[in-house]
Design a protein around this motif. Structure first.
Motif, PDB file in Angstrom:
ATOM      1  N   ARG A   4       6.027   1.697   1.314  1.00 21.38           N
ATOM      2  CA  ARG A   4       5.573   1.116   2.544  1.00 21.38           C
ATOM      3  C   ARG A   4       4.076   0.829   2.812  1.00 21.38           C
ATOM      4  N   ALA A  44      -2.794   0.492   1.894  1.00 21.79           N
ATOM      5  CA  ALA A  44      -2.239   1.362   0.629  1.00 21.79           C
ATOM      6  C   ALA A  44      -0.937   1.306   0.812  1.00 21.79           C
ATOM      7  N   TRP A  45      -0.169   1.507  -0.452  1.00 20.52           N
ATOM      8  CA  TRP A  45       1.127   1.347  -0.256  1.00 20.52           C
ATOM      9  C   TRP A  45       1.548   2.583  -0.921  1.00 20.52           C
ATOM     10  N   THR A  46       2.428   3.426  -0.253  1.00 18.60           N
ATOM     11  CA  THR A  46       2.917   4.765  -0.366  1.00 18.60           C
ATOM     12  C   THR A  46       3.904   4.716  -1.413  1.00 18.60           C
TER      13      THR A  46
END
Ligand code: SF4
Lengths: 455, 309
Positions: free
Chosen positions: A48, A42-44
């Protein structure tokens, strides 16, 4: 306290650790396997990659590091996981493909050995009871005993002890409970165990990844901009860590203000500084640059306008243009705009007889940069080949993003280290020009052989 | 005009390469269709198809060991580059590794670009698939990839599910666009087959082979809402509604809530960079991602395509 609330607190407490990598291990278990290249799940919203469930076991801490949101004196909600509770979350998240594994750290809520043993317990339950073959990164707590460390290495894929700050002087001011020598001592102990596990030889490739003890090696993190140390200190320290204790990665984390402590700068460093340090680190780890080449001629800080490779090239224009039809691998990697993939394709095209100036854009080079530094069979790419003069070339190579200030973007030049709120950084001297004067014999740096002619 | 046709699957593609290698010439064009009668092209005779396909792989492996994998990846590209694949195969057969390393050659570039795009999407989906429990012990993830990937993803993800007391845990990856399901069935076998929707996938994963022990442990049995296919452009979304079961399902999965709580807490608001996030997770993947689905989904907030506003 509900699990969801604990998870929110302990994830928020852990988000200051920059590392979330899950690469470098080939472990397999009854439930899952590590993926050698690592996987982002995942990418927040801060952009990141989330690869691991990164949490603290507890955010209670006896220490009072000024730059840390979890320090003893901070008034924040405190929480701690039960072992079973955390194990259940990891297994469920893993099956659902939310994560590659667990990154477990903790505040020092008890004696270091006790804290690390509690972390081991979580990893032990995962490995032995659940047959978990996914990735585990455990934080090594300086001061923990040998037996605890020995078990941690068998349970974890990667271990890390955070160096935190670039000098012992900065540690003394901002993290007085921490001892730089103990941190380096922990790193040496980990390195020693890894060496034992490879029969005393530093193997590479599959032999390294298939080791039983911390197969993905060790890493560390340091906070950038909480102390007035220069990029030179940081780059030199990182180089020594790679050399002396064979770290796999050094992570840089731009300091974020968490309190109004007068020992700390009033404003964060620009994220661009962190970015440039990662670029410099890459050149050292992957492209054969020495730390001395990154910052030359007495420069203390990386050029905010240019990536470090372009900056190096502009200081060494006599080494260009590089003739791509003849240059060896190492020389190709020194050309701005040519990375490992581009260099490999150049060599392959050369062998196959298909290398020409016209072919360059199809080889994966960043022509915007590379064009000014190369020829093929004596011919320069279209538009290049004339003497532009240094200022023009510098402007063409600049990749500095639009200035937005603070952690959002790039602070105005010269403002990167200055305490804009007028703070004094406590006992760490900050000269008026913002560039710190650091004594050559800092104990932490000496511990790593810096200043003994080893850099 | 010399036109070769194949039905678009791996066997047809490799048989076509085998034919081109055998004839030593390339057609003027290649079409993917199972209606050869309409297209009028020449197909590989089915009796020779398997032999030609296996010969093609061996011959290219000998020409350059990197070639079969690269061509197989390029075959999976949503926008086919079959003619470039055929021409590259002939060049490889003639020139060996040099043909592979002529990176500026237009056919090599087209094949490389296709294979790279497939690799990129595979690596992205390795992380971006989200499994939900369906039909007892089985797990299912849905996706709508640009490229043909579900079998590769299933093979990669198989270790993640391990075994329970009833044996290896069944799981599936459903490509809603291509109506293809790949995974491990209740009989422990890895499979790839046509599958029209989530409901059919759930029953495929639940079906027990004859003689198998009945009802496995009921843990995590509740079926959870999975999205139906996105609507094709221009149909107003009518064909792509969230399946009725999902719409009526009021209970939310507590571990999905936990994941959303984690996802939110792990982000540092001071460093917010939604543009970067968008680059890594383009909008088209988000409807299948738990973290981008709202925690509560009252029916009146349902988007026609099953998205939650
Ligand atoms: S030891 Fe220091 S950095 Fe670590 S949690 Fe405690 S206060 Fe924070």
């Amino acid at each position: 306290m509900e699990t969801a609330e604990k998870l929110a607190i302990l994830a928020a407490s852990a988000r200051y650790d920059a590392s979330c990598a899950s690469s470098g291990s080939t472990r397999r278990g009854a439930l899952g396997a590590a993926s050698v290249g690592g996987v982002c799940h995942a990418w927040t919203e801060d952009g990141r990659c989330v690869s691991l469930l990164k949490v603290l076991l507890s955010n209670r801490c006896r220490y009072d590091c000024a730059y840390c949101a979890n320090r003893a004196s901070a008034e924040v909600p405190r929480a701690a996981f039960e072992t079973d509770e955390l194990v259940r979350i990891v297994v469920s998240f893993y099956r659902r493909n939310y994560i590659e594994g667990l990154f477990l750290s903790s505040g020092v809520f008890a004696e270091p050995d006790t804290v690390m043993e509690r972390m081991n317990e979580v990893a032990r339950r995962l490995r032995r009871d659940e047959g978990f073959g996914g990735y585990i990164h455990l934080k090594a707590i300086p001061g923990a005993g040998e037996r605890t460390l020995a078990e941690a290495g068998f349970l974890a894929d990667r271990l890390s002890a955070n160096i935190e700050l670039p000098t012992a002087r900065a540690l003394a001011v901002l993290a007085p409970d921490k001892d730089g020598r103990a941190i380096v001592g922990m790193m040496r102990a980990i390195d020693g165990r890894i060496l034992e596990d490879t029969d005393g030889r530093h193997r590479s490739g599959a032999a390294r990844r298939n080791r039983a003890w911390a197969p993905a090696g060790q890493s560390t993190q340091l906070v950038v901009g909480a102390s007035p140390d220069s990029d030179r200190e940081i780059v030199t320290l990182a180089g020594a860590l790679y050399r002396e204790v064979r770290l796999r990665r050094v992570y840089y984390s731009a300091y974020l203000p968490v309190s109004a402590d007068p020992r700390l700068p009033g404003s964060p460093p620009p994220l661009l500084r962190e970015h440039r340090l990662y670029q410099a680190d890459w050149l050292v780890r992957r492209y054969g640059f020495s730390t001395g080449e990154i910052l030359e001629d007495g420069a203390e800080n990386l050029d905010p306008e240019l990536d470090p490779k372009s900056a190096w090239a502009l200081r060494h224009l006599d080494r260009f243009p590089v003739e791509l039809a003849k240059a060896p691998w190492e020389e190709l990697l020194r050309v701005p705009g040519i990375g490992a993939t581009g260099a490999r394709r150049i060599l392959e095209s050369r062998r196959a007889g298909g290398l020409s100036v016209e072919a360059l854009p199809s080889l994966g080079l960043v022509m915007k940069r590379a064009r000014w530094f190369v020829t093929v069979h004596g011919r320069a790419p279209a538009g290049a080949g004339k003497d532009l003069g240094l200022p023009r070339l510098r402007a063409l190579l600049s990749d500095r993003p639009a200035t937005r200030g603070g952690v959002d973007g790039t602070a105005p030049a010269g403002g990167t280290r200055r305490d804009e709120a007028g703070g004094t950084h406590g006992a760490v001297p900050v000269p008026a020009d913002g560039i710190p004067t650091v004594p050559a014999a800092d104990p932490l740096q000496l511990e790593l052989g810096i200043g003994k002619g080893a850099a | 005009m010399n036109v070769l046709v194949h039905d678009g699957d791996a066997a047809g593609f490799w048989a076509l390469i085998g034919l081109a290698l055998e004839e030593g010439s390339c057609p003027d064009s290649v079409a993917r269709t199972d209606r050869q009668d309409l297209f009028g092209g020449r197909a590989v005779p089915s009796a020779r198809s398997a032999l030609l396909a296996s010969r093609a792989r061996v011959r290219l492996e000998l020409a350059d060991h990197r070639a079969p994998d690269e061509l197989e990846l390029a075959r999976r590209r949503g926008r086919p580059v079959d003619l470039a694949c055929l021409r590259l195969a002939l060049a490889l057969d003639r020139d060996g590794p040099d043909a592979f390393d002529r990176h500026a050659d237009p056919d090599r570039r087209a094949v490389r670009a296709a294979a790279d795009a497939v690799r990129r999407e595979f690596h992205r989906l390795e992380g971006l698939l989200r499994f939900k429990p369906v039909s007892g012990r089985a797990w299912l993830a849905t996706c709508e990839p640009d490229n043909e990937l579900v079998d590769l993803l299933a093979a990669h993800l198989a270790p993640r599910f391990g075994s329970d007391s009833a044996g290896p845990v069944p799981f599936g990856v459903l490509d809603l666009g291509r109506c293809a399901l790949a995974g491990r069935g209740p009989d422990s076998r890895i499979f790839t087959e046509a599958c029209r929707d989530v409901e059919a996938a759930a029953s495929r994963l639940a079906a027990r082979p004859a003689g198998a022990p009945s009802a496995p442990p009921a843990a995590e049995r509740a079926p959870l809402p999975l999205p139906a296919r996105s609507s094709p452009r221009g149909d107003g979304g009518a064909s792509g509604r969230m399946d009725p079961e999902a719409r009526n399902h009021e209970d939310r999965d507590p571990d999905e809530e936990l994941w959303r709580a984690y996802f939110e807490a792990a982000s540092n608001p001071v460093r917010a960079n939604p543009e970067l996030q968008r680059r890594f997770v383009p909008e088209r993947y988000r409807r299948h991602l738990t973290e981008f689905q709202a925690a509560r989904a009252p029916r009146d907030e349902m988007h026609p395509r099953g998205e939650v506003r």
